[in-house]
Design a protein around this motif. Structure first.
Motif, PDB file in Angstrom:
ATOM      1  N   ARG A 102       0.740  -1.264   0.017  1.00 19.00           N
ATOM      2  CA  ARG A 102      -0.120   0.004  -0.116  1.00 19.00           C
ATOM      3  C   ARG A 102       0.878   1.393   0.098  1.00 19.00           C
ATOM      4  N   ILE A 103       1.895   1.279   0.669  1.00 20.01           N
ATOM      5  CA  ILE A 103       2.967   2.414   0.683  1.00 20.01           C
ATOM      6  C   ILE A 103       3.410   2.768  -0.551  1.00 20.01           C
ATOM      7  N   GLU A 104       3.954   1.455  -1.041  1.00 20.95           N
ATOM      8  CA  GLU A 104       4.768   1.741  -2.530  1.00 20.95           C
ATOM      9  C   GLU A 104       3.636   2.078  -3.409  1.00 20.95           C
ATOM     10  N   ARG A 105       2.426   1.879  -3.422  1.00 18.84           N
ATOM     11  CA  ARG A 105       1.415   2.330  -4.322  1.00 18.84           C
ATOM     12  C   ARG A 105       0.907   3.690  -4.201  1.00 18.84           C
ATOM     13  N   ASP A 106       0.700   3.822  -2.972  1.00 19.32           N
ATOM     14  CA  ASP A 106       0.054   5.227  -2.371  1.00 19.32           C
ATOM     15  C   ASP A 106       0.885   6.573  -2.124  1.00 19.32           C
ATOM     16  N   TYR A 107       2.146   6.236  -1.555  1.00 21.66           N
ATOM     17  CA  TYR A 107       2.781   7.269  -0.888  1.00 21.66           C
ATOM     18  C   TYR A 107       4.038   7.795  -2.131  1.00 21.66           C
ATOM     19  N   SER A 108       4.304   9.009  -1.892  1.00 23.01           N
ATOM     20  CA  SER A 108       5.177   9.598  -2.766  1.00 23.01           C
ATOM     21  C   SER A 108       6.164   9.859  -2.092  1.00 23.01           C
ATOM     22  N   ARG A 109       7.335   9.104  -2.165  1.00 23.36           N
ATOM     23  CA  ARG A 109       8.604   9.336  -1.442  1.00 23.36           C
ATOM     24  C   ARG A 109       9.650  10.283  -1.725  1.00 23.36           C
ATOM     25  N   PRO A 110      10.581  11.047  -1.052  1.00 22.81           N
ATOM     26  CA  PRO A 110      11.351  11.982  -1.829  1.00 22.81           C
ATOM     27  C   PRO A 110      12.000  11.371  -3.117  1.00 22.81           C
ATOM     28  N   LEU A 111      12.598  12.163  -3.868  1.00 25.04           N
ATOM     29  CA  LEU A 111      13.016  11.637  -5.333  1.00 25.04           C
ATOM     30  C   LEU A 111      14.296  10.777  -5.035  1.00 25.04           C
ATOM     31  N   THR A 112      15.234  11.363  -4.167  1.00 26.59           N
ATOM     32  CA  THR A 112      16.287  10.350  -3.875  1.00 26.59           C
ATOM     33  C   THR A 112      16.204   9.025  -3.514  1.00 26.59           C
ATOM     34  N   GLU A 113      15.001   8.997  -2.445  1.00 23.15           N
ATOM     35  CA  GLU A 113      14.802   7.695  -1.724  1.00 23.15           C
ATOM     36  C   GLU A 113      14.297   6.774  -3.064  1.00 23.15           C
ATOM     37  N   ARG A 114      13.462   7.454  -3.702  1.00 22.36           N
ATOM     38  CA  ARG A 114      12.893   6.516  -4.848  1.00 22.36           C
ATOM     39  C   ARG A 114      13.823   5.892  -5.663  1.00 22.36           C
ATOM     40  N   ALA A 115      14.816   6.770  -6.126  1.00 18.58           N
ATOM     41  CA  ALA A 115      15.917   6.272  -6.891  1.00 18.58           C
ATOM     42  C   ALA A 115      16.507   5.402  -6.074  1.00 18.58           C
ATOM     43  N   LEU A 116      16.891   5.433  -5.038  1.00 21.10           N
ATOM     44  CA  LEU A 116      17.824   4.441  -4.428  1.00 21.10           C
ATOM     45  C   LEU A 116      16.793   3.058  -4.283  1.00 21.10           C
ATOM     46  N   ARG A 117      15.753   3.335  -3.777  1.00 20.85           N
ATOM     47  CA  ARG A 117      14.636   1.939  -3.720  1.00 20.85           C
ATOM     48  C   ARG A 117      14.936   1.328  -5.437  1.00 20.85           C
ATOM     49  N   ALA A 118      14.650   2.082  -6.487  1.00 22.13           N
ATOM     50  CA  ALA A 118      14.574   1.687  -7.708  1.00 22.13           C
ATOM     51  C   ALA A 118      15.938   0.811  -8.119  1.00 22.13           C
ATOM     52  N   VAL A 119      17.180   1.599  -7.568  1.00 22.22           N
ATOM     53  CA  VAL A 119      18.289   0.802  -8.150  1.00 22.22           C
ATOM     54  C   VAL A 119      18.337  -0.395  -7.268  1.00 22.22           C
ATOM     55  N   LEU A 120      18.034  -0.468  -6.146  1.00 31.64           N
ATOM     56  CA  LEU A 120      18.357  -1.830  -5.202  1.00 31.64           C
ATOM     57  C   LEU A 120      17.414  -2.742  -5.774  1.00 31.64           C
ATOM     58  N   ALA A 121      16.156  -2.524  -6.223  1.00 36.05           N
ATOM     59  CA  ALA A 121      15.251  -3.278  -6.797  1.00 36.05           C
ATOM     60  C   ALA A 121      15.621  -4.253  -8.094  1.00 36.05           C
ATOM     61  N   LEU A 122      16.427  -3.202  -8.922  1.00 31.98           N
ATOM     62  CA  LEU A 122      17.033  -3.435 -10.153  1.00 31.98           C
ATOM     63  C   LEU A 122      18.448  -4.197  -9.971  1.00 31.98           C
ATOM     64  N   VAL A 123      18.946  -4.009  -9.081  1.00 31.93           N
ATOM     65  CA  VAL A 123      20.673  -4.663  -9.263  1.00 31.93           C
ATOM     66  C   VAL A 123      20.365  -5.904  -8.190  1.00 31.93           C
ATOM     67  N   LEU A 124      20.127  -5.946  -7.098  1.00 35.68           N
ATOM     68  CA  LEU A 124      20.081  -7.004  -6.269  1.00 35.68           C
ATOM     69  C   LEU A 124      19.647  -8.430  -6.759  1.00 35.68           C
ATOM     70  N   PRO A 125      18.390  -8.202  -7.518  1.00 32.85           N
ATOM     71  CA  PRO A 125      18.012  -9.649  -7.814  1.00 32.85           C
ATOM     72  C   PRO A 125      18.602 -10.170  -9.149  1.00 32.85           C
ATOM     73  N   ARG A 126      19.624  -9.148  -9.474  1.00 31.83           N
ATOM     74  CA  ARG A 126      20.298  -9.820 -10.830  1.00 31.83           C
ATOM     75  C   ARG A 126      21.735  -9.970 -10.371  1.00 31.83           C
ATOM     76  N   PRO A 127      22.425 -11.177 -10.327  1.00 25.47           N
ATOM     77  CA  PRO A 127      23.538 -11.571 -10.228  1.00 25.47           C
ATOM     78  C   PRO A 127      24.766 -10.606 -11.089  1.00 25.47           C
ATOM     79  N   GLU A 128      24.429 -10.650 -12.127  1.00 25.76           N
ATOM     80  CA  GLU A 128      25.334  -9.890 -13.070  1.00 25.76           C
ATOM     81  C   GLU A 128      25.386  -8.487 -12.828  1.00 25.76           C
ATOM     82  N   LEU A 129      24.416  -7.802 -12.540  1.00 23.25           N
ATOM     83  CA  LEU A 129      24.463  -6.312 -12.079  1.00 23.25           C
ATOM     84  C   LEU A 129      25.094  -5.932 -10.895  1.00 23.25           C
ATOM     85  N   PHE A 130      24.472  -7.241  -9.979  1.00 27.08           N
ATOM     86  CA  PHE A 130      24.997  -6.923  -8.634  1.00 27.08           C
ATOM     87  C   PHE A 130      26.741  -7.187  -8.600  1.00 27.08           C
ATOM     88  N   ARG A 131      27.047  -8.039  -9.302  1.00 28.67           N
ATOM     89  CA  ARG A 131      28.569  -8.269  -9.286  1.00 28.67           C
ATOM     90  C   ARG A 131      29.251  -7.066  -9.653  1.00 28.67           C
TER      91      ARG A 131
END
Length: 436
Positions: A102-131
């Motif tokens: 619900r928070i992810e869907r309905d709450y607008s986080r500060p831009l820097t925090e949104r960017a950090l969370r987006a990077v974590l969600a992109l990189v951590l599940p992908r071993p090549e990017l994480f390496r």
């Protein structure tokens, strides 16, 4: 706890589930004694009971979450110690997971925090990017001292980047075997299992799964690393990004089901307990999916922590002489999420190690997926508390069943931190655990 959802709201399966969970809570407060954030901060809203009130109000009023609600939900580690303590059986995990979505869907986080969370969600599940990210972090580590270190109620971007750099290893081991690899049983074949490859773990410590493969094949178990397997979805699930998490769950269910049908699988074994807790919950997560509800339940039933499976195998008599003292750190996802507590210690003890319980073993070490990046100050305090408790038993080694815990604890101690399976492999004919 009395709830006031409308009939229209209760038509939503998620709200109906939340209503059932909320009604089970009797306000007793037992959960406060075992909640790490309440123990540290002493704020009722940073306890499970307090968060339950916040979630109840948010869901009942069907309003966008406020900054105050987000702050206290974000501080929750999802360690699930409250579920172990609760005498009423409140399923806090499913409630806080729903709140995060619900928070992810309905709450607008500060831009820097949104960017950090987006990077974590992109990189951590992908071993090549994480390496690749770990290599870049290693290059950036000398500049970490220039970043702010002051603790804050809400850490800023630079503080979080500093925490990420501190977690990066000084060097990376070579990659382990790839998906599609099959490791035949030695001697008479006694079983066949799939071994979850993991995402961060296969970059940071491929030695863990190699130890599992060595031990299993030595005892007559064929091991397959399933082709096209993905991240289990735990990382994005706990970030509230359920669309991504469920897509990964469905993809894994497809490939695991295919492997089970073609070659047969006795179990899907997991050496990272954080992953195991989520995979065992696939059946619940996809319960309303007409096409995946039944397969998801089947896969959840096949999923086992590596120690659960080993308990059913007669292991080679141990070569250990009882001269290695091991402090066993019980990962929250294992002891609270999967209710596996005594089994790993029994396996270590039976195989020649002197196993010591750690004081306050119910309290989280502060890793909790991406928590030690997003909430580095609370995480550091929890790590220091955990390391101090471990030091009281004067161990030669520290054993844990989750890579996140291992990295977190190793950042605060010089005592070697290894996986339980590495010690069991060593005790039954494998090499002494290394740290690379």
């Amino acid at each position: 706890m009395k709830t006031e959802f409308s009939l229209a709201q209760l038509a939503d399966p998620d709200i109906a589930e939340a209503d059932k969970i909320l009604r089970a809570c009797v306000h007793c407060g037992f959960c406060t004694a075992t909640c790490p954030t309440y123990v540290l901060l002493g704020d009722e809203l940073d306890s499970p009971r307090g968060r339950i009130y916040l979630i109840k109000e948010m869901l009942e009023k069907d309003r966008p979450p406020t900054a105050e609600v987000v702050k206290h939900i974000d501080r929750c580690l999802s360690c699930l110690a409250c579920m172990t303590t609760c005498p009423s059986g409140v399923h806090y995990m499913h409630l806080v997971d729903q709140a995060r979505v619900r928070i992810e869907r309905d709450y607008s986080r500060p831009l820097t925090e949104r960017a950090l969370r987006a990077v974590l969600a992109l990189v951590l599940p992908r071993p090549e990017l994480f390496r690749a990210s770990m290599i870049m972090a290693r290059l950036a580590r000398p500049f970490a001292a220039l970043l702010p270190a002051k603790a804050a109620a809400t850490p800023g971007l630079m503080r979080r980047i500093k925490a990420m750099l501190a977690l990066a290893p000084k060097r990376l081991p070579p990659p382990g075997p790839s998906g599609g690899s099959v490791f035949p049983a030695q001697g008479e074949k006694r079983g066949r299992v799939a071994l979850l490859q993991g995402c961060a773990q296969q970059v940071l410590a491929p030695r863990i799964n190699q130890a599992a493969i060595n031990l299993l094949t030595r005892h007559g178990i064929e091991v397959v690393l399933v082709r096209d397997e993905q991240c289990c979805g735990a990382l994005t699930h706990h970030l509230g990004q359920d669309g991504d998490a469920l897509a990964r769950a469905r993809a894994n269910i497809k490939v695991w089901k295919k492997e089970a049908e073609q070659g047969g699988l006795d179990a899907i074994l997991i050496t990272a307990s954080g992953c195991g807790t989520v995979i065992k919950d696939y059946g619940f997560m996809l319960r309303e999916d007409r096409d995946f509800a039944s397969p998801a339940a089947q896969i959840s039933a096949l999923a086992k922590d590596i120690t659960e499976y080993l308990a059913g195998i007669a292991l080679t008599p141990s070569s250990q002489k009882g001269d290695v003292t091991v402090a066993y750190h019980s990962a929250c996802s294992l002891q609270h999420g999967q209710k596996i507590t005594a089994l790993p210690k029994e396996l270590l003890s039976k195989n020649g190690f002197v196993v010591k319980d750690v004081p306050e073993s119910h309290l989280c070490c502060g890793s909790a997926g991406t928590y030690n990046i997003l909430q580095p100050d609370i995480a550091s305090r929890l790590r220091d508390r955990k390391v101090a408790n471990i030091a009281t038993v004067k161990p030669d080694m520290i054993a844990a069943g989750n890579i996140g815990c291992m990295v977190q604890i190793a950042g605060g101690t010089s005592v070697p931190v290894v996986h339980t399976i590495e010690l069991l492999d060593w005790a039954t004919g494998g090499p002494r655990p290394g740290l690379n």
